[in-house]
Design an enzyme around this catalytic site. Sequence first.
Site, PDB file in Angstrom:
ATOM      1  N   GLY A 179       0.838  -1.202   0.000  1.00 41.45           N
ATOM      2  CA  GLY A 179       0.000   0.000   0.000  1.00 41.45           C
ATOM      3  C   GLY A 179       0.866   1.243   0.000  1.00 41.45           C
ATOM      4  CB  SER A 180       0.024   4.756   0.682  1.00 45.70           C
ATOM      5  OG  SER A 180      -0.384   4.721   2.032  1.00 45.70           O
ATOM      6  N   GLY A 240       2.181   2.527   5.255  1.00 49.63           N
ATOM      7  CA  GLY A 240       3.275   1.574   5.498  1.00 49.63           C
ATOM      8  C   GLY A 240       4.165   1.998   6.654  1.00 49.63           C
ATOM      9  CD  GLU A 276       5.149  -3.895  -3.608  1.00 51.79           C
ATOM     10  OE1 GLU A 276       5.424  -2.718  -3.954  1.00 51.79           O
ATOM     11  OE2 GLU A 276       4.255  -4.578  -4.099  1.00 51.79           O
ATOM     12  CB  CYS A 333       4.011  -0.638  -6.889  1.00 49.83           C
ATOM     13  SG  CYS A 333       2.731  -1.247  -5.896  1.00 49.83           S
TER      14      CYS A 333
HETATM   15  C1  UN1 Z   1       2.136  -3.881  -7.725  1.00 45.68           C
HETATM   16  O1  UN1 Z   1       1.920  -2.957  -8.477  1.00 45.68           O
HETATM   17  O2  UN1 Z   1       1.809  -3.817  -6.511  1.00 45.68           O
HETATM   18  O3  UN1 Z   1       5.866  -5.911 -11.779  1.00 45.68           O
HETATM   19  C2  UN1 Z   1       2.697  -5.172  -8.143  1.00 45.68           C
HETATM   20  C3  UN1 Z   1       4.661  -5.746 -11.985  1.00 45.68           C
HETATM   21  C4  UN1 Z   1       3.717  -6.790 -11.456  1.00 45.68           C
HETATM   22  C5  UN1 Z   1       3.456  -6.583 -10.007  1.00 45.68           C
HETATM   23  C6  UN1 Z   1       3.122  -5.204  -9.583  1.00 45.68           C
HETATM   24  N1  UN1 Z   1       4.288  -8.084 -11.664  1.00 45.68           N
HETATM   25  O4  UN1 Z   1       4.227  -4.804 -12.606  1.00 45.68           O
END
Ligand code: UN1
Length: 516
Positions: free
Chosen positions: A247-248, A252, A269, A303
């Site tokens: 999450g953010s 986090g 993450e 992310c």
């Molecule tokens: C995410 O955005 O939390 O590498 C995970 C990627 C994907 C996973 C992203 N396999 O874009």
Amino acid sequence: MSTKLNEFGIEKTLKNLGISTENDGVSCGGKYFASGDLLESYSPNDGQLIATIKTANSSDYAAVIENAKSAFKEFRMIPAPKRGEIVRQFGIKLREYKDDLGKLVSYEMGKSLQEGLGEVQEMIDICDFAVGLSRQLHGYTMHSERPGHRMYEQYHPLGIVGIISAFNFPVAVWSWNTALAWICGNVTVWKPSEKTPLCAIACQNIISQVLKENNLPEGISNMLVGDHRIGEELVNDKNVALVSFTGSTKVGRIVGTNVAQRFGKSILELGGNNAIIITENADLNMSIIGAVFGAVGTAGQRCTSTRRLIIHESVYEDVKNRLVKAYGQLKIGNSLDESNHVGPLIDKDAVKQYQDSIEKCRQQGGKFVVEGGVLSGENYSSGCYVKPCIAEVENSYEIVQHETFAPILYLIKYKTLEEAIALQNGVPQGLSSAIMTQDLREAELFLSQVGSDCGIANVNIGTSGAEIGGAFGGEKETGGGRESGSDVWKYYMRRQTNTINYTDSLPLAQGIKFDL
Ligand code: UN1
């Protein structure tokens, strides 16, 4: 349900996944018993209510933890390769449900159908990975400094693993955690995003079948749909040995601090602010594909989405013109319609953040070369569709330093590779990064200890779309955690060092004499 939806077969998909119009959002294996408030799940595709869900309250949480604790007592006694067999069967079930689950991900979350199916493929891949791993939970053996002694280390399960996941990968991130946690002998308690609860219920229904077919305790896999209060329970509960949070950075920071306070373990993450450096030696065709997919894929809500392009001055205008042309060809619309490249943002809050960021960017001096905007009209009635946009900026702008979960791409010019690397590293986040170059020296410098400071650094590949076989995660405000492949399984176990004396005397280490 509208006729349009039935065209996409959503009703049938929901039925196949065991989802009705009213659902229970607390599942301990196959058992459901939620007693909290009602939550409604809407599709950002068409703004339609898909279903209502009864959420978990604090007493539901307590019941789930009790079930999880007793399931752990049984599950830890099952040999790791046999636990792998359960994960193997789960992977087979996922193959059977891939089309339905992928479609539900696309409809409830709004990512393109292809990406929804891709996400389920990541689940299948991590299951395969974990099955092999279940026979390879190796520790080292060491030579003891004392005669007749043997030293080795072994790994034991932790207990309950809590998983708090985000809306953008509503199923895959759960499976990265569970596939590893289970083969390691742990039981799991999942709090999915409140924005994608139906995806979670569907996953839970699938694993429940596997547990039932194998006569295993229902408490091995648990799921609680609820608001931040359920997250807080998990974070502060000493029964939960590991909390894996996606999450953010803002949330986090609270999760990490509170879990550490009670000496629990966490995997964080958090946000990314990923850049691709396009050098004067880049293959520009490849660079454009990598940049556009990275920036607009999942409507910029990964992310790992590409947020910044750091472009050598000699190719800057060319890259900019090609990008403008490519953006002109993007089709935006219902994520289930495979001719569209870009679906909606998750909700109207996300649209507001997108608009605010564009506004701030302009105020701070950004010059838009592809304008943004919210789309309206019959096909965009949910109010969640936005235009991917591009702005020329300075890396130092406050807004450029910040992760906006939307398809806004920033262009930055550079002269020397050292400067480009400094720009790439010059943000608080450190998840993913890439360089596009055909020059070995440039590529190796980028990958060296004075190169990218991110958890992921790619050459001639964009920033998103990481394979499950590698460790996934990042540095700095991304939180430092790693999930998925490589030796990440070690996070899900406790390490024990064992020294065995098989002589009839007791020599002490470090040569110490202690005669009685
Ligand atoms: C995410 O955005 O939390 O590498 C995970 C990627 C994907 C996973 C992203 N396999 O874009």
